[in-house]
Write a protein that holds these residues in place. Structure first.
Motif, PDB file in Angstrom:
ATOM      1  N   GLN B  64      19.751  -6.625   1.332  1.00 42.64           N
ATOM      2  CA  GLN B  64      18.495  -6.132   1.883  1.00 42.64           C
ATOM      3  C   GLN B  64      17.836  -7.304   2.595  1.00 42.64           C
ATOM      4  N   ARG B  66      14.631  -7.508   3.603  1.00 45.70           N
ATOM      5  CA  ARG B  66      13.237  -7.735   3.189  1.00 45.70           C
ATOM      6  C   ARG B  66      12.876  -6.701   2.134  1.00 45.70           C
ATOM      7  N   GLY B  69      12.865  -2.822   2.507  1.00 43.82           N
ATOM      8  CA  GLY B  69      13.620  -2.516   3.719  1.00 43.82           C
ATOM      9  C   GLY B  69      14.914  -1.780   3.420  1.00 43.82           C
ATOM     10  N   ARG B 106      21.348  -6.189   9.918  1.00 42.95           N
ATOM     11  CA  ARG B 106      20.266  -6.441  10.873  1.00 42.95           C
ATOM     12  C   ARG B 106      20.468  -5.653  12.169  1.00 42.95           C
ATOM     13  N   GLU B 109      19.340  -2.143  11.443  1.00 41.77           N
ATOM     14  CA  GLU B 109      17.877  -2.085  11.400  1.00 41.77           C
ATOM     15  C   GLU B 109      17.289  -2.021  12.797  1.00 41.77           C
ATOM     16  N   GLU B 129      18.020   4.009   3.895  1.00 40.73           N
ATOM     17  CA  GLU B 129      16.693   3.732   4.434  1.00 40.73           C
ATOM     18  C   GLU B 129      15.669   4.357   3.488  1.00 40.73           C
TER      19      GLU B 129
END
Lengths: 89, 656
Positions: B64, B66, B69, B106, B109, B129
């Motif tokens: 993860q 953050r 997230g 990333r 994301e 998510e």
């Protein structure tokens, strides 16, 4: 042994061989003398070779590669006639 | 390389039991023997088992970026992760690890599913998510890595790299899927999304499946193999492309080895790998006691010519018999061939020599038309259109004895299937595979299949472009989707190597190499005198000339002798008894005795009955080990997880 009775013996012996070795897949099939063994799906290319080997060993017939045809081995009757022809040579 | 799994609830207030996740971890431990990690939140639990290959210290999952997230569990490798990481850094993204996992996280994301075409590799991933409570399952282009899932009656989704993880969760019960089994007994593997387990699906290769609010809301391709493309390859020649694919696939923080069959493809890869690596390369080969299967003289020649540190695993009939059960357990499907057994034993040998990553040559025969099926379909089409050319069929398969290519052979090739059938190219193999095995089905199985065969369902699933393709293009698509992914990359690939925590890497299955191959003129792949023309040309500069010119020898292993010879294990006779067959309920116990008798008498020489024997025997093992009352059950993983993410935390504590 006459040619006719020899043919009958070949047909009967090969019928027993086919029944024992290939009809386990299709026990409902009643095999006629002229039935096309390849078309029925009972044997494949290696099964065809087995038939040739059986004819050679059981009836003392030498089979040349050129003689391995459906006309000679494609049915019980064809095998009977093939062995009978060889017996006359 | 790893195993992934998890459970997501339609109702966020219904917890996912810690024990379920730990059992899933135990079921996937062989894929990731170096440790495991968990992520838990309201109505969600994710698990990852890890085989550490890249960033050995920092790459633990679930990952993860953050608190609060999205979370990623990820199985596989993205080989261009260094280039993608550089792009992300240029965009201002701070990366905490050197892993491809973080790069994929990333990218997802930032770009969502549009990131997927950027990834060059072999992977299966689950992306959670938390905000929208959405789970996305993704599989690589060719389906190198597996990903299974099941939707429960309550709308929960259970997923895992292997079906065993789903069953270990306790949320899904194993039962046979007869249509999936019929796929195996026709085209050698269940075709995704179907599996051999009822109500268990696989993500199709190159697809993404999205679950949200208790149902699958999206199941679509993000990439599909366009075998009919006509791009101009002149702007990018094969050699630098293949070299780059090999170079990327040597990226690892552990030593990489190679499987060497002795054929063109693996030899070429080994030569390229040696040139692209500054480390000594270890190669691994299977050698057979039976010279009909053995390629060891060729393997030795290549290893000696290239100077690899070569390891040979000699396999005899008793090794096949002894290794069969465990191979079927890991494959989690019945098999039609024993060939996966030596491949699993080879992976075990590589692991024993300290190698956990191997480059291997799968894909070359599909891309560069090396398989006999391509020559065969052209010869069969000619014989249909010009019966005078039927004798050309006899020239196929020169390694077979002349007598075996008599009238039965010609009939099998020329009469299998209608010439107008879209599956024309694959009819002989399907007919040969199914002829005996299908005749042994129990009557109730036949009734449940309701006259709808595996090929009938396949015809209904063909892509729209299929009609516009020629015989070779159609055969290419069929090889990729009905044999490569469901069998060669699965039972004989991922499941065989990951049984011992060894990752196979496939340089020919770089999508750039695929697209290049599809754009080549046909004569660069298959000419009247040679197959894999472009590859052979490259090989003449890198390999001994006789290796570069060597005809393909199909990889096979003994099939009947291991189970009926003097060293046959006792369980075989028990498994093939009428009572045991009836208890499994797929094959007619009495009828199958005819096959057993012929095997016992040493009469079976042909493919059809050999495949039927392996099919019946492996079905018995598969059912007993995966579906029956005595099936494998996993205890909870009791070791400490290497990472535990609390998905309900919105801030991370920073420890000194």
């Amino acid at each position: 042994m006459t040619s006719t009775s020899r043919t009958g013996s070949v047909v009967d012996q090969m019928r027993t061989f086919v029944e024992e070795n290939f009809l386990y897949l299709r026990p409902e099939v009643v095999l006629g003398d002229g039935d096309d063994l390849l078309a029925l799906g009972l044997i494949d290319s290696m099964g065809f070779v087995e038939l040739v080997e059986q004819v050679q060993s059981r009836f003392g017939v030498q089979v040349d590669d050129a003689e391995i045809t459906e006309a000679n081995f494609g049915s019980l009757a064809a095998m009977g006639a093939f062995v009978a022809r060889h017996g006359q040579e | 390389m790893c195993g992934v799994g998890g459970v997501v609830r339609a109702d966020r207030d219904e917890p996912v039991a810690d024990g379920a996740l730990r059992r899933m971890a135990a079921a996937l431990r062989h894929r990731g023997p170096d440790g495991y990690g968990l992520a838990r939140g309201a109505g969600v639990g994710l698990v990852s088992t890890r085989l550490a290959i890249v960033d050995l210290v920092g790459g633990w999952q679930p990952m993860q970026a953050r608190p609060g997230g999205p979370v990623l569990v990820y199985n596989g490798e993205v080989y261009n992760h260094l280039e993608l990481a550089a792009d992300l850094r240029r965009e201002g993204v701070h990366l905490r690890t050197g892993t491809d996992t973080e790069v994929v996280l990333r990218l997802l994301e930032r770009r969502g599913l549009e990131a997927l075409p950027l990834l060059n590799g072999q992977f299966a991933l689950a992306w959670w998510e938390p905000g929208p409570r959405r789970l996305t399952l993704v599989r690589d282009r060719f389906g190198v890595r597996p990903l299974h899932h099941a939707l429960t009656a309550g709308g929960d989704l259970v997923f895992g790299s292997e079906p065993g993880a789903l069953f270990a969760s306790g949320e899904v019960s194993p039962a046979p899927d007869l249509h999936g089994l019929d796929d195996v007994f026709t085209t050698w593997g269940a075709r995704a999304p179907r599996t051999v387990f009822r109500d268990v699906s696989q993500v199709r290769p190159g697809h993404a499946v999205v679950w949200q609010a208790g149902r699958v809301v999206h199941d679509a391709a993000w990439w599909s193999p366009d075998v009919g493309s006509r791009t101009d390859p002149a702007h990018q020649p094969l050699e630098p492309l293949l070299r780059d694919s090999v170079r990327l696939r040597l990226r690892a923080d552990v030593d990489v080895g190679a499987y060497l069959s002795g054929g063109l493809d693996s030899s070429l890869l080994t030569a390229l790998a040696l040139q692209e690596s500054d480390r000594p390369l270890r190669t691994f080969s299977v050698a057979f006691d039976d010279p009909r299967y053995d390629e060891s003289p060729w393997q030795q020649q290549v290893a000696a010519a290239l100077g690899t540190v070569h390891h040979v695993l000699r396999v005899g009939p008793s090794d096949i018999a002894d290794g069969f059960r465990e191979t079927v357990v890991h494959a989690a499907t019945p098999l039609v061939r024993t060939a996966p057994v030596p491949m699993r034993l080879l992976a075990r040998s590589a692991r024993e020599h300290g190698i956990t990553v191997v480059a291997t040559g799968e894909g070359a025969d599909e891309l560069f038309l090396g398989y006999d099926v391509f020559k065969e379909v052209l010869a069969r089409r000619r014989s249909v259109e010009h019966p005078a050319h039927a004798a050309a069929l006899d020239a196929l398969y020169p390694h077979l004895a002349d007598r075996a290519r008599g009238p039965g052979w010609r009939r099998a090739l020329s009469a299998a299937g209608d010439a107008a059938d879209p599956l024309f190219s694959h009819q002989p193999r399907a007919v040969a595979t199914h002829a005996v095995t299908g005749a042994l089905y129990r009557e109730d199985v036949r009734q449940e299949l309701d006259g709808v065969g595996s090929l009938d369902r396949l015809r209904a699933q063909l892509p729209l472009a299929f009609d516009g393709w020629d015989d070779v293009e159609r055969a290419t698509w069929l090889e990729l989707t009905t044999l490569l992914e469901p069998y060669l990359l699965a039972a004989q690939g991922d499941r065989a190597s990951m049984a011992h925590g060894v990752e196979g890497r496939y340089p020919f299955l770089d999508h750039r190499v695929f697209e290049h191959a599809m754009g080549l003129p046909r004569a660069e792949r298959l000419s009247a005198s040679a197959d894999k023309v472009a590859l052979r040309r490259l090989a003449t500069r890198l390999l001994p000339p006789e290796v570069a010119a060597r005809p393909k020898q199909p990889y096979r292993a003994p099939e009947v002798l291991p189970f009926f010879g003097v060293d046959a294990p006792a369980w075989v006779a028990d498994a093939l008894s009428p009572a045991a067959l009836e208890a499994t309920g797929v094959f007619d116990g009495q009828r199958a005795q005819g096959l057993v008798r012929r095997c016992r008498d040493g009469r079976v020489q042909g493919q059809r009955e050999a495949m039927a024997l392996v099919s019946v025997l492996s079905t018995q093992v598969w059912f007993e080990e995966h579906c029956g009352p005595g099936r494998v059950r996993h205890d909870e993983e009791t070791s400490r997880p290497r990472v535990v993410l609390d998905l309900d935390e919105t801030a991370w504590e920073v420890s000194a």
